[in-house]
Design a protein around this motif. Structure first.
Motif, PDB file in Angstrom:
ATOM      1  N   PHE A   1       8.889  21.485  14.773  1.00 57.05           N
ATOM      2  CA  PHE A   1       7.541  22.006  14.490  1.00 57.05           C
ATOM      3  C   PHE A   1       7.470  22.737  13.149  1.00 57.05           C
ATOM      4  O   PHE A   1       6.436  22.745  12.494  1.00 57.05           O
ATOM      5  N   LEU A   2       8.573  23.371  12.761  1.00 57.38           N
ATOM      6  CA  LEU A   2       8.572  24.106  11.486  1.00 57.38           C
ATOM      7  C   LEU A   2       8.897  23.199  10.290  1.00 57.38           C
ATOM      8  O   LEU A   2       8.854  23.647   9.144  1.00 57.38           O
TER       9      LEU A   2
ATOM     10  N   TYR B   1      10.666  15.365  10.614  1.00 55.82           N
ATOM     11  CA  TYR B   1       9.413  15.832  11.230  1.00 55.82           C
ATOM     12  C   TYR B   1       8.542  16.613  10.239  1.00 55.82           C
ATOM     13  O   TYR B   1       7.420  16.980  10.576  1.00 55.82           O
ATOM     14  N   ASN B   2       9.090  16.860   9.044  1.00 54.41           N
ATOM     15  CA  ASN B   2       8.372  17.688   8.071  1.00 54.41           C
ATOM     16  C   ASN B   2       7.034  17.047   7.688  1.00 54.41           C
ATOM     17  O   ASN B   2       6.984  15.881   7.324  1.00 54.41           O
ATOM     18  N   GLN B   3       5.961  17.830   7.804  1.00 53.99           N
ATOM     19  CA  GLN B   3       4.588  17.420   7.453  1.00 53.99           C
ATOM     20  C   GLN B   3       3.992  16.379   8.408  1.00 53.99           C
ATOM     21  O   GLN B   3       2.937  15.824   8.137  1.00 53.99           O
ATOM     22  N   LEU B   4       4.661  16.098   9.515  1.00 55.94           N
ATOM     23  CA  LEU B   4       4.075  15.180  10.513  1.00 55.94           C
ATOM     24  C   LEU B   4       2.997  15.932  11.288  1.00 55.94           C
ATOM     25  O   LEU B   4       3.095  17.141  11.475  1.00 55.94           O
TER      26      LEU B   4
ATOM     27  N   SER C   1       2.196  14.217  16.810  1.00 55.57           N
ATOM     28  CA  SER C   1       3.332  13.288  16.667  1.00 55.57           C
ATOM     29  C   SER C   1       4.649  14.011  16.962  1.00 55.57           C
ATOM     30  O   SER C   1       5.544  13.460  17.609  1.00 55.57           O
ATOM     31  N   VAL C   2       4.750  15.267  16.477  1.00 56.13           N
ATOM     32  CA  VAL C   2       5.983  16.032  16.730  1.00 56.13           C
ATOM     33  C   VAL C   2       6.121  16.286  18.235  1.00 56.13           C
ATOM     34  O   VAL C   2       7.192  16.103  18.820  1.00 56.13           O
ATOM     35  N   ALA C   3       5.003  16.683  18.858  1.00 54.50           N
ATOM     36  CA  ALA C   3       5.033  16.983  20.297  1.00 54.50           C
ATOM     37  C   ALA C   3       5.437  15.736  21.088  1.00 54.50           C
ATOM     38  O   ALA C   3       6.224  15.820  22.036  1.00 54.50           O
ATOM     39  N   LYS C   4       4.933  14.588  20.678  1.00 52.77           N
ATOM     40  CA  LYS C   4       5.253  13.343  21.385  1.00 52.77           C
ATOM     41  C   LYS C   4       6.743  13.012  21.226  1.00 52.77           C
ATOM     42  O   LYS C   4       7.414  12.640  22.181  1.00 52.77           O
ATOM     43  N   ALA C   5       7.237  13.178  19.993  1.00 54.86           N
ATOM     44  CA  ALA C   5       8.647  12.860  19.741  1.00 54.86           C
ATOM     45  C   ALA C   5       9.586  13.801  20.497  1.00 54.86           C
ATOM     46  O   ALA C   5      10.689  13.414  20.885  1.00 54.86           O
ATOM     47  N   LEU C   6       9.143  15.042  20.689  1.00 53.55           N
ATOM     48  CA  LEU C   6      10.009  16.054  21.326  1.00 53.55           C
ATOM     49  C   LEU C   6       9.616  16.297  22.783  1.00 53.55           C
ATOM     50  O   LEU C   6      10.041  17.293  23.382  1.00 53.55           O
ATOM     51  N   GLU C   7       8.829  15.397  23.324  1.00 53.72           N
ATOM     52  CA  GLU C   7       8.265  15.549  24.670  1.00 53.72           C
ATOM     53  C   GLU C   7       9.327  15.962  25.708  1.00 53.72           C
ATOM     54  O   GLU C   7       9.151  16.931  26.440  1.00 53.72           O
ATOM     55  N   SER C   8      10.440  15.225  25.723  1.00 55.97           N
ATOM     56  CA  SER C   8      11.444  15.490  26.764  1.00 55.97           C
ATOM     57  C   SER C   8      12.057  16.882  26.612  1.00 55.97           C
ATOM     58  O   SER C   8      12.291  17.578  27.614  1.00 55.97           O
TER      59      SER C   8
END
Lengths: 299, 323
Positions: free
Chosen positions: B272-273, B279-282, B286-293
């Motif tokens: 997220f940071l 993940y930078n500037q995504l 999209s970040v939440a989806k990628a890190l869902e698990s």
């Protein structure tokens, strides 16, 4: 001398009987012992990756693990001493002085003509013996495992390096046990006697190196030393703070002795500040503990 | 409900009186300030080096010059997040431990049990108290981080950056609550305070430091300074295709890492940071989806340990024991 002997024997028996620190002692022994296996598995995997890269003609660079010393597999062990060995020693030291306070043995001792300095030295020597014993077990296991992994025993030079590393590790842990012992004597409660030195350990291990080198706190866990970019602090300030970075000094000395990183040379400054820490730690412990002897624990 | 709130209020007041909350805010704020200062000093050094490099170039080489280092302000608090990961977890354990040990050593737990309130309600109220304490502490640290990034790091924050930082601190709240709940459960269950501390510290050591350390060691790119692939001159795309041949080793390494709630928290926070490049500037979604698990795992673990804390109250001796 009688007091020293009696205190030594009593502390040895009490510590060996004590069940509380067994969990952390077990974790220390298991991890320092299997660190060679973890190191070997990783080197084997990286060599396979390297061979795969070479087979595809993607590099002409030599294998980074060619000619690594036999003790290279032990590099994680250094981190485990900093993480687990340090905490284990603080706990062993604090528990030793707390035991007397909890059982009110202090009151009894105060009624007798006992030389407190001799008594404390006896207790600290017993804890030191336990730490040395644990370190010998860990080193012996590593020696056997490296023998099995390499299918050849360590040469005499490597054995001396191993012993040197064991000695430095034991010195660090004994000094920390002495500090734990002091907190066990002066703290008002059982929990603060463990928590204060542990918080202090965390600051020395993570915060001070960051202030000096700008390396992230988690970089301590990485087996490869991170590259320092500097923090813009004046060299004179760094020189003043550096002796406090005891764990970093220990890591530098241990890695130099084991020869795991050829870029690290055994530095006299590291060696001196580390010895100073150990010496002052033990002496301060004896002085403070004897002066504060007999303090009661809060309910 | 009123009884619950009274105990919760007492829990918060105790933390304020004992200056624990103040000490926490002071320590974590200081660590954030140090982190931002160190990171921005480090960036300045990098910029100076870049300017020297530019000055050394002849005019015809300027078009081929390396790109200028870019400052992403949220990355300045990376070390601060690592402090929350390591020392925050330790402090969270201490806060949870003290919450139970204080009652037992003063004998107030026996007094509480003599009143018309269930043991499960006491532990639930304590958990609520811990939630209030941590949320207040982290809200202050959130504001400190923003002030440090702007004031010390001279970073320009967009609205989206405030949201990203907010998500990370909300998640830090959940992560730290996990450790406080764990401490309450262990301390309420064990007879001796020292045993509770030893079990807690060993668990902290394993989860926060040892498991991530073994994971780091097993990462092939961590074996050589500057990275294995970098040192062999392998580009990212080729690296990925090579690592695909060693999938099983990576599965074991990753499997080990995800057993640590600390590593899960770190992955979420760094994503997220924008500390993790990919993940930078995504966009946040999209970040939440990628890190869902990882997100679900941390929340689930905290809820589970919270439920266990309340369930422990079923044991007859819980809270009655005195060290």
């Amino acid at each position: 001398m009688m007091v020293f002997k009696a205190a030594f024997k009593h502390e040895l028996l009490s510590s060996l009987r004590s069940k509380s620190p067994q969990l952390v002692v077990t974790v220390f022994l298991v991890l320092t012992s299997i660190s060679s296996i973890i190191g070997w598995l990783t080197v084997r995997n990286v060599t396979k990756i390297y061979n795969d890269i070479v087979s595809q003609n993607l590099t002409k660079a030599p294998n980074p693990f060619t000619n690594v010393p036999s003790l290279y597999y032990m590099r994680d062990s250094v981190i485990y001493v900093v993480l687990i060995g340090s905490l284990m020693s603080i706990i062993l030291g604090a528990q030793a002085s707390l035991r007397d306070r909890k059982s009110n043995a202090n009151e009894l001792i105060k009624t007798r003509n006992v030389n407190l300095v001799h008594r404390i030295l006896g207790q600290l020597s017993a804890i030191a013996s336990i730490i040395v014993l644990l370190e010998i077990v860990a080193l012996l296991t590593s020696f056997i495992l490296i023998w099995v992994i390499q299918k050849t025993p360590l040469n005499i030079g490597a054995v001396f390096s191993l012993l040197g590393y064991g000695a430095v590790s034991a010195i660090l842990m004994i000094a920390l046990a002495a500090i734990g012992f002091t907190f066990g004597t002066i703290s008002k409660s059982e929990e603060s006697s463990l928590l204060y030195p542990i918080v202090g350990w965390a600051l020395v291990t993570f915060t001070i190196p960051q202030i000096i080198t700008s390396i992230h706190p988690v970089a301590l866990l990485n087996p490869t030393p991170a590259v320092s970019t500097g923090t813009g602090l004046a060299q004179s300030v760094i020189n003043v703070i550096s002796p406090l970075a005891v764990m970093e000094n220990f890591k530098a000395i241990a890695n130099a002795i084991l020869g795991v990183d050829k870029s690290i040379q055994l530095s006299l400054v590291d060696l001196l500040s580390f010895s100073l820490f150990a010496g002052v730690g033990v002496m301060a412990s004896v002085v403070i503990s004897s002066k504060s002897f007999g303090r009661k624990l809060d309910a | 409900m009123r009884k619950l709130l009274i105990v919760t209020k007492k829990e918060v007041q105790d933390a304020i009186r004992s200056r624990q909350a103040l000490a926490l805010i002071a320590f974590l704020s200081l660590s954030i300030l140090i982190s931002v200062w160190v990171a921005s000093a480090s960036f300045s050094i990098k910029m100076d080096e870049y300017n020297l490099y530019l000055a050394a170039l002849t005019p015809d080489m300027h078009s081929q010059a390396l790109s200028r280092p870019q400052l992403f302000p949220l990355t300045l608090i990376r070390s601060g997040i690592e402090y929350i990961e390591i020392l925050g977890a330790l402090f969270a354990f201490i806060i949870g431990f003290t919450s139970v040990s204080r009652e037992r050593s003063r004998g107030t737990s026996l007094l509480l049990l003599s009143r018309p309130i269930k043991k499960s309600e006491i532990l639930l109220a304590k958990s609520l108290g811990l939630l209030v304490i941590w949320t207040s502490v982290l809200a202050t640290i959130y504001l400190t981080s923003i002030a440090a990034i702007i004031g010390i790091g001279h970073g320009r924050l967009q609205v989206i950056d405030y949201v990203r930082l907010g998500i990370v601190f909300l998640f830090a709240d959940i992560y730290l609550l996990f450790w406080s709940f764990f401490a309450v459960a262990v301390t309420a269950r064990l007879k001796q305070f020292s045993s509770a501390i030893l079990v807690g510290i060993t668990a902290w050591l394993m989860v926060v430091l040892v498991i991530p350390q073994i994971g780091d060691t097993m990462d092939p790119d961590n074996q050589v300074p500057g990275g294995l692939f970098g040192s062999l001159g392998i580009v990212k795309a080729t690296e990925t295709s090579i690592l695909a041949h060693f999938h099983s080793f990576d599965v074991i390494r990753n499997g080990l890492e995800v057993t640590s709630i600390t590593k899960l928290f770190e992955r979420v926070a760094f994503a997220f940071l924008g500390i993790k490049d990919k993940y930078n500037q995504l966009p946040i979604s999209s970040v939440a989806k990628a890190l869902e698990s990882s997100l679900i795992a941390v929340i689930l673990l905290t809820v589970l340990i919270g439920i266990s804390t309340v369930l422990i109250s079923q044991n007859e001796e819980t809270l009655r024991r005195r060290s």
